[in-house]
Design a protein around this motif. Structure first.
Motif, mmCIF file in Angstrom:
data_model
loop_
_atom_site.group_PDB
_atom_site.id
_atom_site.type_symbol
_atom_site.label_atom_id
_atom_site.label_comp_id
_atom_site.label_asym_id
_atom_site.label_seq_id
_atom_site.Cartn_x
_atom_site.Cartn_y
_atom_site.Cartn_z
ATOM 1 N N SER A 81 0.802 -1.222 0.000
ATOM 2 C CA SER A 81 0.000 0.000 0.000
ATOM 3 C C SER A 81 0.839 1.279 0.000
ATOM 4 O O SER A 81 0.331 2.359 -0.322
ATOM 5 C CB SER A 81 -0.911 0.021 1.233
ATOM 6 O OG SER A 81 -0.136 0.123 2.424
ATOM 7 N N LYS A 83 1.937 2.503 2.734
ATOM 8 C CA LYS A 83 1.551 3.175 3.976
ATOM 9 C C LYS A 83 2.445 2.754 5.136
ATOM 10 O O LYS A 83 2.981 1.635 5.166
ATOM 11 C CB LYS A 83 0.098 2.854 4.327
ATOM 12 C CG LYS A 83 -0.915 3.193 3.248
ATOM 13 C CD LYS A 83 -1.036 4.686 3.021
ATOM 14 C CE LYS A 83 -2.165 5.008 2.048
ATOM 15 N NZ LYS A 83 -2.262 6.464 1.785
ATOM 16 N N SER A 84 2.557 3.644 6.114
ATOM 17 C CA SER A 84 3.319 3.333 7.318
ATOM 18 C C SER A 84 2.551 2.343 8.185
ATOM 19 O O SER A 84 1.339 2.475 8.384
ATOM 20 C CB SER A 84 3.590 4.607 8.122
ATOM 21 O OG SER A 84 4.251 4.302 9.338
#
Length: 332
Positions: A81, A83-84
């Motif tokens: 993704s 994302k973190s």
């Protein structure tokens, strides 16, 4: 790669001043060629300030781990993704990282307090700590045993058993180890403080050979898979290939390098440089330059992941541009 305990000059400041004198006409002209790398995507590192050091990857879980040295943190990124997944904070200059797949743990070497700290990769919860000494730096995994090897202090590689969280052996060196690589029991180490490249046996804890470095500030290192050692210098900016102490090639490259990788399938070297470039060179003689991809000033660390066929470059925040991971796709 250096920590609070051992202060060293930033070689790029001096190299930048002398660049025009050190860069040959042909080398400088080749710097403008477009490298066979395409920027695939950019993954933001929200709120991260300062230097970014080394990276590690969980290939099966598609997680990238980033040592945010200047921010005192380590971040986990979901590569699916972008994302973190979370951030470990309050660290004392995190530098080296290693992902232990058999334990699903992340090891973090911290230059500021001389520790190697362990975290559960699933949720980044603390899982243990080993204190090795000042300026704990690069981490490597001994693939024979799953043990960790960390460079630290005024000159040593320490082997750590992740299960017991104990140092089980040491290889003493003539200065602080920068880039190093393992090949079975053999360790090859850049020791710029001593102006040397050192070979040693981590099982026996002894140095087996010492070769004089041809230039200054030999930091990143790689093994080409065919018995050759690749070392990149910062002053002047040179890439050297050697085998059994004999130099096979010595060519110019980009400045302020802190990582170099081998793309065995394409027979290439990727040199990641704080000058704001990744240089691509052929890994076969005469090691011709294939061009340079632009990154960002200070982006001198990265990670090539053959399983994903991607080169990840860590770019620090600069002006209005936030810190990010630049993801490059090699072009055939």
């Amino acid at each position: 790669m250096t920590g609070k305990a051992t202060v060293r000059p930033d070689p790029w400041r001096w190299a930048a001043v002398a660049l025009s004198a050190l860069c040959g006409v042909a080398a400088c002209a080749s710097a403008g060629a477009q490298a066979p790398l395409a920027l695939d995507r950019t993954i933001p590192l929200a709120g991260v300030k300062g230097r970014i050091d080394h990276l590690a990857v969980d290939v099966a879980g598609q997680r990238l781990f980033v040592a945010e040295l200047g921010n005192g943190s380590v971040e986990a990124i979901d590569l699916r993704s972008g994302k973190s997944l979370g951030r470990i904070t309050g660290l004392a200059e995190p530098q080296g990282l290693a992902y232990l797949a058999d334990r699903d743990e992340l090891a973090v070497a911290n230059g500021g307090d001389g520790t190697v700290r362990f975290y559960k990769a699933a949720d980044l919860a603390p899982a243990g700590m080993v204190r090795v000494g000042d300026d704990a730096d690069n981490l490597r995994i001994d693939t024979r045993s799953g043990r960790l090897v960390v460079g630290y202090g005024d000159g040593a590689l320490a082997t750590i058993d992740p299960a017991s969280r104990k140092v089980v052996s040491e290889l003493k060196l003539p200065g602080h180890p920068e880039g190093f690589r393992l090949d079975g029991p053999k360790a090859f180490v850049n020791v710029p403080d001593a102006g040397a490249i050192v070979a040693g046996d981590i099982d026996q804890g002894r140095v087996t050979a010492t070769w004089k470095a041809d230039h200054r500030w030999n930091f990143p290192m790689a093994l080409d898979g065919n018995g050759a050692l690749v070392t990149v210098y910062r002053l002047p900016a040179r890439l050297a290939v050697m085998a059994d102490g004999a130099v096979r090639g010595d060519v110019s490259t980009c400045g302020d390098a802190d990582d170099v990788f081998v793309d065995g399938r394409r027979q290439r070297f990727y040199v990641v440089c704080g000058s704001g470039d990744v240089e691509v060179r052929s890994s076969t003689p005469p090691y011709a330059s294939l061009g340079r991809a632009k990154t960002r000033s200070g982006a001198r660390t990265g990670l090539f992941v053959p399983e994903q066929d991607r080169l990840f470059v860590a770019a620090r925040a600069a002006g209005s541009a936030e810190a990010a991971i630049l993801v490059f796709k090699p072009i055939d």
